[in-house]
Design a protein around this motif. Structure first.
Motif, PDB file in Angstrom:
ATOM      1  N   GLU A 137       8.958 -25.015  31.588  1.00  0.00           N
ATOM      2  CA  GLU A 137       9.080 -25.651  30.279  1.00  0.00           C
ATOM      3  C   GLU A 137       7.983 -25.146  29.340  1.00  0.00           C
ATOM      4  N   GLY A 138       8.393 -24.732  28.144  1.00  0.00           N
ATOM      5  CA  GLY A 138       7.442 -24.315  27.123  1.00  0.00           C
ATOM      6  C   GLY A 138       6.836 -22.944  27.309  1.00  0.00           C
ATOM      7  N   VAL A 139       7.316 -22.177  28.269  1.00  0.00           N
ATOM      8  CA  VAL A 139       6.696 -20.875  28.544  1.00  0.00           C
ATOM      9  C   VAL A 139       6.803 -19.918  27.362  1.00  0.00           C
ATOM     10  N   PHE A 140       7.849 -20.072  26.539  1.00  0.00           N
ATOM     11  CA  PHE A 140       8.030 -19.180  25.392  1.00  0.00           C
ATOM     12  C   PHE A 140       7.609 -19.818  24.063  1.00  0.00           C
ATOM     13  N   SER A 141       7.123 -21.030  24.104  1.00  0.00           N
ATOM     14  CA  SER A 141       6.954 -21.802  22.864  1.00  0.00           C
ATOM     15  C   SER A 141       5.968 -21.198  21.881  1.00  0.00           C
TER      16      SER A 141
END
Length: 352
Positions: free
Chosen positions: A159-163
């Motif tokens: 979750e959120g790795v590309f945010s």
């Protein structure tokens, strides 16, 4: 609109072409005086061309560990080795790194020291193809422009790795083990500059959720996708190249105007289960429908304008732009109906 699309495509081409440029070309753009401040030590396992001081070649050396990287290095080639771990120590002085190629090694997620990648503040290109990764590594450098993770064992995207990857233009995840459950509605959140997304050769049964709005190229070949949701492409209004070859699409799985999208110039639907040609937009230039179950071609149904109007347009009018049509591997018997040629005046090749 057309000018903006082609401008974006040109930008994407230039970005991709960086990977094929020689170090000589890159070095020529740099101020030679910049390098006079560095000593030219070279790890004994690697090759350091004196004329290309910002590049370090450690590929195909049978390495099990990453050697200490000199401070001057921008371009690091470590592909085709036996490396299992990526630790912080070899990169202590490598504060200028722009490019790392770690393809074809034996790297696992547990082998990547926590935070080591995100500390490479200037890194733009990270290649980790053909390794043993089971999830997208995190955290990543916020300035990344290309991330290539093809041919791993990735089944999870944290979750959120590309945010925070607002500069990323290419994300390649093809030939992994992704299921629909791995792609949540916020998985690609933050990828505001993404132009190319490759999720081909995974195990998807549905179209992925929330594709970034600026995506130009979407590759979904070799999955098990059966349905295109209604108005799916309205959320990605710039998509230009769409590949859905080798899926399980049938006539019932495509909405009446599912592919009638003005931005799409190249549409590939080969090796599916279609029995008829779906409606297309007048802007489409390349259409691949080979190896389906199509029995006949009805020009009245597929022509984006009426045949009568198409005849009135003449060769120089506002005619549909289709230039290439591939229909081989179906059940169609030649010849192609004359109405097809009347409708698509710009056709240069029909494969049947």
């Amino acid at each position: 609109m057309t000018l903006k699309v082609y401008t974006s495509l040109l930008l994407l081409f230039l970005i991709n072409s960086v990977s094929t440029r020689t170090v000589r070309q890159v070095y020529d753009e740099l101020d030679p005086e910049h390098w006079s401040h560095y000593t030219f030590e070279c790890p004994r396992e690697c090759f350091c061309p004196p004329s290309f001081p910002n590049a370090l070649y450690c590929d195909n050396k049978g390495l099990k560990e990453i050697p200490a990287i000199p401070a001057r290095i921008w371009y690091l080639y470590l592909q085709n080795n036996l490396i299992e771990t990526v630790s912080e120590k070899p990169f202590e002085n490598a504060t200028h790194l722009r490019w790392i190629n770690l393809n074809k090694n034996k790297i696992t997620n547990s082998g990547i020291e926590n935070g080591v990648l995100s500390k490479l503040k200037r890194l733009l290109y990270l290649f980790l193809e053909d390794n043993e990764l089971e999830e997208v590594p995190a955290p990543l450098p916020v300035g990344l422009e290309q991330l290539r993770l093809a041919r791993n064992k990735i089944s999870r995207i944290p979750e959120g790795v590309f945010s925070n990857l607002e500069n990323l233009t290419m994300l390649d995840l093809h030939q992994n083990s992704l299921l629909d459950s791995a792609l949540q509605s916020d998985t690609f959140q933050g990828l505001n500059s993404l132009m190319q997304l490759n999720i081909a050769k995974n195990s998807l049964k549905k179209m992925p959720l929330s594709i970034p709005a600026n995506t130009l190229q979407l590759f979904l070949d070799n999955n098990s996708i059966e349905v295109i949701p209604e108005n799916y492409f309205s959320a990605i209004p710039k998509v230009t190249f769409l590949r859905l070859n080798y899926n399980k699409l049938s006539d019932d799985g495509i909405p009446p105007n599912g592919f009638n999208v003005s931005s799409i110039l190249d549409l590939q639907l080969s090796h599916n289960q279609l029995t008829k040609i779906p409606p297309i937009n007048a802007h489409l230039e390349h259409l691949h429908l080979d190896h389906n179950r199509i029995k006949n071609v009805n020009a009245t149904q597929i022509c984006p304008v009426s045949i009568a109007v198409a005849e009135d347009y003449g060769f120089y009018g506002n005619t549909p732009r289709l230039r290439y049509l591939r229909l081989d591997g179906n059940e169609i018997q030649p010849p192609i109906p004359l109405d097809i040629m009347i409708c698509f005046r710009l056709l240069q090749a029909v494969v049947i």
